[in-house]
Structures are given as C-alpha cells and as structure tokens.
Design a protein around this motif. Structure first.
Motif, PDB file in Angstrom:
ATOM      1  N   LEU A  95      37.417  49.117  35.259  1.00  0.00           N
ATOM      2  CA  LEU A  95      38.647  50.125  35.428  1.00  0.00           C
ATOM      3  C   LEU A  95      38.902  49.211  37.525  1.00  0.00           C
ATOM      4  CD1 LEU A  95      37.485  53.269  33.918  1.00  0.00           C
ATOM      5  CD2 LEU A  95      38.891  51.941  33.468  1.00  0.00           C
ATOM      6  N   ARG A  96      37.970  48.796  37.337  1.00  0.00           N
ATOM      7  CA  ARG A  96      38.529  48.902  38.949  1.00  0.00           C
ATOM      8  C   ARG A  96      38.081  46.928  39.218  1.00  0.00           C
ATOM      9  NH1 ARG A  96      40.041  50.245  43.829  1.00  0.00           N
ATOM     10  NH2 ARG A  96      39.178  49.070  45.840  1.00  0.00           N
ATOM     11  N   VAL A  97      38.958  46.305  39.470  1.00  0.00           N
ATOM     12  CA  VAL A  97      38.552  44.608  39.782  1.00  0.00           C
ATOM     13  C   VAL A  97      37.911  44.187  41.045  1.00  0.00           C
ATOM     14  CG1 VAL A  97      39.706  42.952  40.061  1.00  0.00           C
ATOM     15  CG2 VAL A  97      40.410  45.049  38.263  1.00  0.00           C
ATOM     16  N   PRO A  98      36.943  43.952  40.592  1.00  0.00           N
ATOM     17  CA  PRO A  98      35.674  43.270  41.369  1.00  0.00           C
ATOM     18  C   PRO A  98      36.587  42.486  42.953  1.00  0.00           C
ATOM     19  CG  PRO A  98      35.250  42.885  40.068  1.00  0.00           C
ATOM     20  CD  PRO A  98      36.400  43.224  39.353  1.00  0.00           C
ATOM     21  N   ALA A  99      35.933  42.369  43.935  1.00  0.00           N
ATOM     22  CA  ALA A  99      36.613  41.878  44.703  1.00  0.00           C
ATOM     23  C   ALA A  99      36.357  40.829  44.850  1.00  0.00           C
ATOM     24  CB  ALA A  99      36.215  42.537  46.672  1.00  0.00           C
ATOM     25  N   TRP A 100      35.643  39.874  44.296  1.00  0.00           N
ATOM     26  CA  TRP A 100      35.844  38.354  44.100  1.00  0.00           C
ATOM     27  C   TRP A 100      37.364  37.326  43.610  1.00  0.00           C
ATOM     28  CZ3 TRP A 100      34.833  35.759  39.879  1.00  0.00           C
ATOM     29  CH2 TRP A 100      34.093  36.612  38.622  1.00  0.00           C
ATOM     30  N   ILE A 101      37.525  38.623  41.868  1.00  0.00           N
ATOM     31  CA  ILE A 101      38.094  38.423  41.194  1.00  0.00           C
ATOM     32  C   ILE A 101      39.368  38.653  41.537  1.00  0.00           C
ATOM     33  CG2 ILE A 101      39.075  39.301  38.954  1.00  0.00           C
ATOM     34  CD1 ILE A 101      37.126  39.732  38.371  1.00  0.00           C
ATOM     35  N   ARG A 102      39.589  39.971  43.109  1.00  0.00           N
ATOM     36  CA  ARG A 102      40.864  39.951  43.357  1.00  0.00           C
ATOM     37  C   ARG A 102      41.438  38.754  44.496  1.00  0.00           C
ATOM     38  NH1 ARG A 102      40.649  46.211  45.499  1.00  0.00           N
ATOM     39  NH2 ARG A 102      38.500  45.190  44.651  1.00  0.00           N
ATOM     40  N   LEU A 103      40.691  37.929  45.305  1.00  0.00           N
ATOM     41  CA  LEU A 103      40.224  36.991  45.976  1.00  0.00           C
ATOM     42  C   LEU A 103      40.489  36.064  44.880  1.00  0.00           C
ATOM     43  CD1 LEU A 103      40.239  36.826  48.812  1.00  0.00           C
ATOM     44  CD2 LEU A 103      37.803  35.779  48.363  1.00  0.00           C
ATOM     45  N   ARG A 104      40.431  35.844  43.863  1.00  0.00           N
ATOM     46  CA  ARG A 104      41.007  34.431  43.671  1.00  0.00           C
ATOM     47  C   ARG A 104      41.772  34.512  42.460  1.00  0.00           C
ATOM     48  NH1 ARG A 104      35.977  32.617  38.886  1.00  0.00           N
ATOM     49  NH2 ARG A 104      35.495  31.914  40.648  1.00  0.00           N
ATOM     50  N   LEU A 105      42.625  35.900  42.439  1.00  0.00           N
ATOM     51  CA  LEU A 105      43.522  35.549  41.557  1.00  0.00           C
ATOM     52  C   LEU A 105      44.547  35.738  42.676  1.00  0.00           C
ATOM     53  CD1 LEU A 105      43.485  38.586  38.953  1.00  0.00           C
ATOM     54  CD2 LEU A 105      43.697  36.594  38.945  1.00  0.00           C
ATOM     55  N   LEU A 106      43.867  36.414  43.811  1.00  0.00           N
ATOM     56  CA  LEU A 106      45.061  35.904  44.898  1.00  0.00           C
ATOM     57  C   LEU A 106      45.445  34.212  45.503  1.00  0.00           C
ATOM     58  CD1 LEU A 106      46.670  37.872  46.993  1.00  0.00           C
ATOM     59  CD2 LEU A 106      44.758  37.214  48.847  1.00  0.00           C
ATOM     60  N   TRP A 107      44.892  33.534  46.015  1.00  0.00           N
ATOM     61  CA  TRP A 107      44.575  31.933  45.680  1.00  0.00           C
ATOM     62  C   TRP A 107      44.941  31.203  44.888  1.00  0.00           C
ATOM     63  CZ3 TRP A 107      44.098  29.793  50.435  1.00  0.00           C
ATOM     64  CH2 TRP A 107      43.345  30.552  51.490  1.00  0.00           C
ATOM     65  N   MET A 108      45.371  32.351  43.258  1.00  0.00           N
ATOM     66  CA  MET A 108      45.934  30.764  42.533  1.00  0.00           C
ATOM     67  C   MET A 108      47.323  30.574  41.929  1.00  0.00           C
ATOM     68  SD  MET A 108      43.285  32.624  39.006  1.00  0.00           S
ATOM     69  CE  MET A 108      44.342  31.455  37.633  1.00  0.00           C
ATOM     70  N   PRO A 109      47.695  31.702  42.150  1.00  0.00           N
ATOM     71  CA  PRO A 109      49.604  30.743  43.166  1.00  0.00           C
ATOM     72  C   PRO A 109      49.536  29.813  43.707  1.00  0.00           C
ATOM     73  CG  PRO A 109      48.956  33.623  42.368  1.00  0.00           C
ATOM     74  CD  PRO A 109      48.095  33.146  43.258  1.00  0.00           C
ATOM     75  N   ALA A 110      48.549  29.715  44.778  1.00  0.00           N
ATOM     76  CA  ALA A 110      48.686  28.966  46.293  1.00  0.00           C
ATOM     77  C   ALA A 110      48.337  27.522  45.460  1.00  0.00           C
ATOM     78  CB  ALA A 110      48.111  29.137  47.166  1.00  0.00           C
ATOM     79  N   ALA A 111      46.966  27.739  45.029  1.00  0.00           N
ATOM     80  CA  ALA A 111      46.640  25.942  44.414  1.00  0.00           C
ATOM     81  C   ALA A 111      46.742  25.596  43.501  1.00  0.00           C
ATOM     82  CB  ALA A 111      45.396  26.696  43.544  1.00  0.00           C
ATOM     83  N   GLY A 112      48.000  26.862  43.138  1.00  0.00           N
ATOM     84  CA  GLY A 112      48.928  25.955  41.143  1.00  0.00           C
ATOM     85  C   GLY A 112      50.082  25.337  41.889  1.00  0.00           C
TER      86      GLY A 112
END
Lengths: 196, 164
Positions: B55-72
C-alpha cells in the motif's frame, strides 16, 4: 503471503479487509467535522467537499498501512495542505479574473429550489437560534488568522490533544497552545456577550 | 483567576456545543458527496491490497520514478542531436577542396589534348613521359650535376623535341 506488520509489506486478505473496515469507520467518523473545518477555511461548500475528498483519497492511497492511531493527525495534515493549495489557487484565480472585463461571480448562481423550499422541522425557533449562534461563530472564525483558526477547530471540534494537533499542523506543541489561546481570547472578545 | 478560568471553560463548552450542532446540521447534499468520497477512497485502498501491491510505495521505487522523466528527456535530447548532427556518409571518398574538381574540368574541356590523342603524336607522349620522370620540372631547372650527365647521354644540346 506474510501478515502485515508495518512498512512496505503486502497485506493478506484478512488483514486488508480488517484494515479497510477500520479505514471506513475512521473516515465515516471524521468526514463531517473535516468538512466543517474545510468550510470554515475555504468558505465555500463545494471547495470544502473537494478538499475533504482529496484528503480521503490521499490517506487511502498513501497512508492506510500506517498504524490507526496515526491516521487522524495525518488526515488533518493532508487536509490542511489541500486547503492551503486551494486558497493559493483561488488567490491566483481572483487576480487573473480581476483583469478580465466580462467576469461572472460564482456566488450569483441560480438558487437551488430544493434548498430554498420551506422546512418541516418541528423546532424552527430552536433551529433559528442555533443558526444565529453558528453564523456568528463562523464569522468570528473566518476573521481569525489561519493558524489560530486551525488550532481552535482541531482542538475544540475534532478533539485532538495538543500533541496530535501539533502533528497535524506541523508545528511545536508550544505553538499550538499559543495559537489556541489567542484564538480563544479573540472569540471571547467578539462572542462573549452572545454566549454569556 | 479561577473564576476567569471557569468562565473560559464554560465558553469553550458553549463553542463546542455550537460546533457539534453545526456538524449535525450538515445538509443532505454534503453528506451524499462525503459518502461517495469515502467509498471511492475505500475502493482505492481495497484495489491496491487485492493486487498484492504494497500500500505504501517503497522509497527506492519512488526515487526511481522521480528520475525516469529526467532520464527520458536526456535520452530524447541525445537521439535528436545524433539525428540532426551534420556528418559525411561513410564508404565514399571525401573530395578535398575545389581546385581538384576545377582542374579536372579543365582537362575534360581541353580540346587540344583531344586532338593530340586523335592525331597520335608519339613525340609529345615521349616528351611528357620524360617530364614525368624528371618530377615535372623543365630540363633547365634540374640540378647542375644531373643536367650535365643527361646532356652527356643525349649527345648534343638543343635537341629538345618540343622547342616551342
């Protein structure tokens, strides 16, 4: 599947059902008071309903796995952030609308005939007195600074203690006591005669 | 002082009672909206738990999701730069300078050269070959020692086949 304890773990079916039931009871218990708090801050019924709905969804989405005793401060913290966002958006919108030549006032909508219909309440006089008292209190609350208003409503209406109020407001317990005391003094100065 | 505190406590109780009454007086429209909002929130929580997702997204997934737009965005910028960057096709010789092509045009347009080829002037080609062996320099420009040796081999001077 492992049982849910705390943190980033999956919830089993039985525990998730129990968690949903607990969440339902919690939301049902706070929704009306939360709506009144949002309404006092936003002074608009639909905006207040939107703010409460967003806070409910956010709590269910992100924090429903937290311990239940943390839900109330978290919920009101989310609600407060949402109220602040809406107030900022409204301020920007009003500034933009002030420059437009043909603008319509949203408060000038057509009255709802159902809401305007005569009530069959058996105690109209009592209702009228309460309505007057509520109206005076809402006006006085609206005139309070936002932090004082928030501290007063969370303590008096929702019944949070000082520590929970501090968590909900994101400040120290000393600040909560100060805001609450000043709010009470102001309200007493304005409503003392009415409530004597 | 205690009287004032008692008065404050009474005032708080009165305010609390009025606020509670205002909560009870919330209209049907607002109650209906709140009921719908509560069910929407519960449906969301139940859906997430049914899928077995935390139910709560882990911190490392949130961090990865945060960087995905920038990497794209960076990858897209690199791709656009590669496509639009001017570069010569590989496998073809690069023509250096414009003088060579102009000289080639002169050779093609030289009508006298064509006449010489058609008339079969062998003396001219023999002279041209000799010029090429000398490095393209005229006979008079050769070093003194080499010039004397060549004169000795050819016999008498002044036998240049192309005096003109």
């Amino acid at each position: 599947m492992p049982a849910a304890s705390h943190g980033d773990v999956d919830l089993s079916d039985s525990s998730s059902n129990a968690r949903c039931r607990a969440l339902s009871q919690f939301l049902a218990g706070v929704e009306l008071r939360a709506f009144k708090i949002a309404q006092a801050a936003l002074r608009h019924e639909d905006d207040a309903l939107d703010a409460v709905q967003d806070a409910m969804l956010q709590l269910a989405r992100a924090y429903s796995d937290r311990p239940e005793e943390e839900w109330k401060p978290l919920f009101y913290r989310i609600l407060e952030n949402r109220i602040r966002d809406m107030q900022r958006r409204r301020t920007v919108r009003n500034r933009v609308m002030a420059w437009l030549p043909f603008r319509s006032d949203p408060d000038e909508d057509e009255p709802d005939p159902i809401a305007e219909a005569a009530s069959d309440d058996p105690l109209p006089m009592r209702r009228l007195e309460i309505a007057d008292a509520m109206s005076a209190l809402e006006k006085a609350l609206a005139a309070l600074p936002r932090r004082q208003q928030q501290a007063f409503l969370l303590r008096t209406l929702e019944g949070l203690d000082v520590a929970q109020t501090a968590r909900a407001m994101g400040c120290s317990e000393g600040s909560v006591k100060t805001h609450y005391f000043r709010a009470l003094q102001t309200l007493r100065a304005q409503l003392g005669e009415l409530y004597a | 002082m205690s009287r004032d505190l008692n008065g404050t406590a009474d005032f708080e109780h009165q305010l609390h009672a009025v606020l509670e009454e205002s909560v009870r007086c919330v209209g049907g429209h607002a109650r209906s909206r709140l009921n719908q909002a509560r069910h929407a929130a519960l449906a969301q929580a139940a859906r997430r738990s049914r899928w077995g997702l935390p139910l709560r997204v882990p911190a490392w997934i949130r961090l990865r999701l945060l960087w995905m737009p920038a990497a794209g965005a960076v990858a897209a910028a690199v791709l656009v730069a590669f496509v639009l960057w001017p570069h010569a096709p590989q496998g073809y010789p690069v023509v250096e300078g414009n003088q060579t092509s102009v000289a080639d045009l002169d050779l093609i347009a030289d009508r006298d050269g064509m006449e010489i080829m058609q008339n079969g002037d062998g003396q001219f080609y023999a002279w041209a070959m000799a010029q090429a062996d000398q490095g393209g320099q005229p006979a008079g420009a050769a070093p003194a020692g080499q010039s004397k040796a060549r004169e000795g081999q050819s016999g008498a001077p002044g036998t240049d086949p192309n005096p003109g």
